[in-house]
Motif scaffolding. Structure first.
Motif, mmCIF file in Angstrom:
data_model
loop_
_atom_site.group_PDB
_atom_site.id
_atom_site.type_symbol
_atom_site.label_atom_id
_atom_site.label_comp_id
_atom_site.label_asym_id
_atom_site.label_seq_id
_atom_site.Cartn_x
_atom_site.Cartn_y
_atom_site.Cartn_z
ATOM 1 N N VAL A 233 0.838 -1.202 0.000
ATOM 2 C CA VAL A 233 0.000 0.000 0.000
ATOM 3 C C VAL A 233 0.878 1.259 0.000
ATOM 4 C CG1 VAL A 233 -1.696 1.331 1.309
ATOM 5 C CG2 VAL A 233 -1.924 -1.146 1.175
ATOM 6 N N ILE A 234 1.915 1.241 0.817
ATOM 7 C CA ILE A 234 2.824 2.397 0.892
ATOM 8 C C ILE A 234 3.545 2.599 -0.434
ATOM 9 C CG2 ILE A 234 4.918 3.290 1.988
ATOM 10 C CD1 ILE A 234 3.979 1.879 4.567
ATOM 11 N N CYS A 235 4.025 1.487 -1.000
ATOM 12 C CA CYS A 235 4.750 1.563 -2.280
ATOM 13 C C CYS A 235 3.857 2.128 -3.381
ATOM 14 C CB CYS A 235 5.252 0.171 -2.669
ATOM 15 S SG CYS A 235 6.116 0.129 -4.248
ATOM 16 N N SER A 236 2.637 1.609 -3.503
ATOM 17 C CA SER A 236 1.721 2.077 -4.539
ATOM 18 C C SER A 236 1.320 3.531 -4.289
ATOM 19 C CB SER A 236 0.484 1.185 -4.604
ATOM 20 O OG SER A 236 -0.188 1.152 -3.359
ATOM 21 N N ALA A 237 1.187 3.924 -3.017
ATOM 22 C CA ALA A 237 0.814 5.306 -2.682
ATOM 23 C C ALA A 237 1.906 6.289 -3.100
ATOM 24 C CB ALA A 237 0.541 5.421 -1.187
ATOM 25 N N ILE A 238 3.163 5.931 -2.843
ATOM 26 C CA ILE A 238 4.293 6.806 -3.215
ATOM 27 C C ILE A 238 4.363 6.977 -4.731
ATOM 28 C CG2 ILE A 238 6.808 6.986 -3.259
ATOM 29 C CD1 ILE A 238 6.791 5.566 -0.510
ATOM 30 N N LEU A 239 4.274 5.867 -5.468
ATOM 31 C CA LEU A 239 4.380 5.912 -6.926
ATOM 32 C C LEU A 239 3.171 6.607 -7.553
ATOM 33 C CD1 LEU A 239 5.789 2.324 -7.515
ATOM 34 C CD2 LEU A 239 7.039 4.475 -7.725
ATOM 35 N N LEU B 50 4.389 -3.632 -9.668
ATOM 36 C CA LEU B 50 5.588 -3.441 -8.839
ATOM 37 C C LEU B 50 5.252 -3.407 -7.352
ATOM 38 C CD1 LEU B 50 8.682 -2.885 -9.008
ATOM 39 C CD2 LEU B 50 8.121 -0.453 -8.938
ATOM 40 N N SER B 51 4.110 -2.845 -7.011
ATOM 41 C CA SER B 51 3.718 -2.740 -5.602
ATOM 42 C C SER B 51 3.517 -4.098 -4.951
ATOM 43 C CB SER B 51 2.438 -1.908 -5.486
ATOM 44 O OG SER B 51 2.655 -0.612 -5.987
ATOM 45 N N TRP B 52 3.195 -5.110 -5.767
ATOM 46 C CA TRP B 52 3.080 -6.468 -5.235
ATOM 47 C C TRP B 52 4.445 -7.141 -5.099
ATOM 48 C CZ3 TRP B 52 -1.240 -8.363 -3.188
ATOM 49 C CH2 TRP B 52 -2.470 -7.777 -3.538
ATOM 50 N N LEU B 53 5.401 -6.738 -5.920
ATOM 51 C CA LEU B 53 6.715 -7.404 -5.938
ATOM 52 C C LEU B 53 7.688 -6.827 -4.917
ATOM 53 C CD1 LEU B 53 7.229 -7.708 -9.813
ATOM 54 C CD2 LEU B 53 6.322 -9.427 -8.235
ATOM 55 N N VAL B 54 7.622 -5.507 -4.689
ATOM 56 C CA VAL B 54 8.581 -4.841 -3.803
ATOM 57 C C VAL B 54 8.632 -5.449 -2.396
ATOM 58 C CG1 VAL B 54 9.008 -2.669 -2.571
ATOM 59 C CG2 VAL B 54 8.714 -2.659 -5.040
#
Length: 230
Positions: free
Chosen positions: A1-7, A34-38
């Motif tokens: 969630v954090i990764c997708s929010a930043i991008l 990418l948000s699922w892989l990170v």
């Protein structure tokens, strides 16, 4: 969630109002995957220094640590077992509802293909219907509303718009993002990405179907699509 929010924040402030729609399309698809892989990437920040310990003392420490950790796990599991299971059950139930909705949509499309006459056009099929919500496309099928005259100028523009969706393989994007919603419905960013992606699909199709960027033609096209019988 954090990764997708930043991008997605970067997309919203830097890319969203730009007109390179194809780049934005693949950027949104990329960040959704990418948000699922990170989170699976492991980074070792520091390693503990290992010192030599006598064997007897070492084994005694291991047994003591194992016993204490087992006791602690038993206590934690006994207090949180029911709550954890309840949360998992809710997650699985919501995902199941989305799966049912997804399958139902596919079955409805299949029903339309079997129920209404088909017209073969080059590498695609035109399904002649009077169903509300048409025209729209799904892979090689364009579901056309018979209230719109195919030979009229507006009809030709709408058809070109739907052909652009087919040529650009927008249905693959939709399937990918819908499957992510099935398993990641709890992430609000996925829903935002879906809305933006569908909007970009329309921008791309409009751009291809109206070469001279005539806003009056585009307005007529949108109205005819929304109200086919008027």
């Amino acid at each position: 969630v954090i990764c997708s929010a930043i991008l997605y924040t970067y997309y919203w402030f830097v890319l969203r109002n730009k007109q390179f729609h194809q780049y934005n399309r693949f950027y949104l698809i990329g960040i959704s995957v990418l948000s699922w892989l990170v989170p699976f990437i492991e980074i070792d920040i520091a390693k503990e220094q290992v010192t030599a310990v006598p064997n007897v003392l070492y084994y005694a420490n291991v047994i003591a640590e194992k016993n204490s950790s087992i006791e602690q796990n038993v206590i934690i599991q006994s207090s949180q077992f029911s709550m954890d299971n309840f949360l998992i059950l809710i997650c699985i139930s919501v995902s199941f509802l989305f799966i049912v909705k997804f399958i139902k949509s596919l079955l409805n499309i299949r029903k339309l293909i079997k129920q209404y006459p088909l017209i073969k056009m080059a590498n695609l099929y035109l399904v002649m219907t009077d169903v509300k919500g048409t025209p729209f496309s799904f892979f090689k099928y364009i579901f056309w509303n018979t209230s719109i005259d195919l030979n009229s100028e507006v009809g030709k523009k709408i058809l070109a718009h739907e052909v652009a969706h087919v040529d650009e393989n927008h249905s693959i994007d939709k399937l990918l993002i819908e499957l992510q919603i099935v398993i990641g419905w709890f992430n609000p960013i996925v829903w935002l990405i879906r809305n933006e992606l569908y909007l970009i699909h329309e921008f791309i199709a409009d751009q291809k179907s109206i070469q001279n960027n005539d806003t009056s033609v585009l307005a007529e096209l949108l109205l005819a699509s929304a109200y086919p019988s008027q």
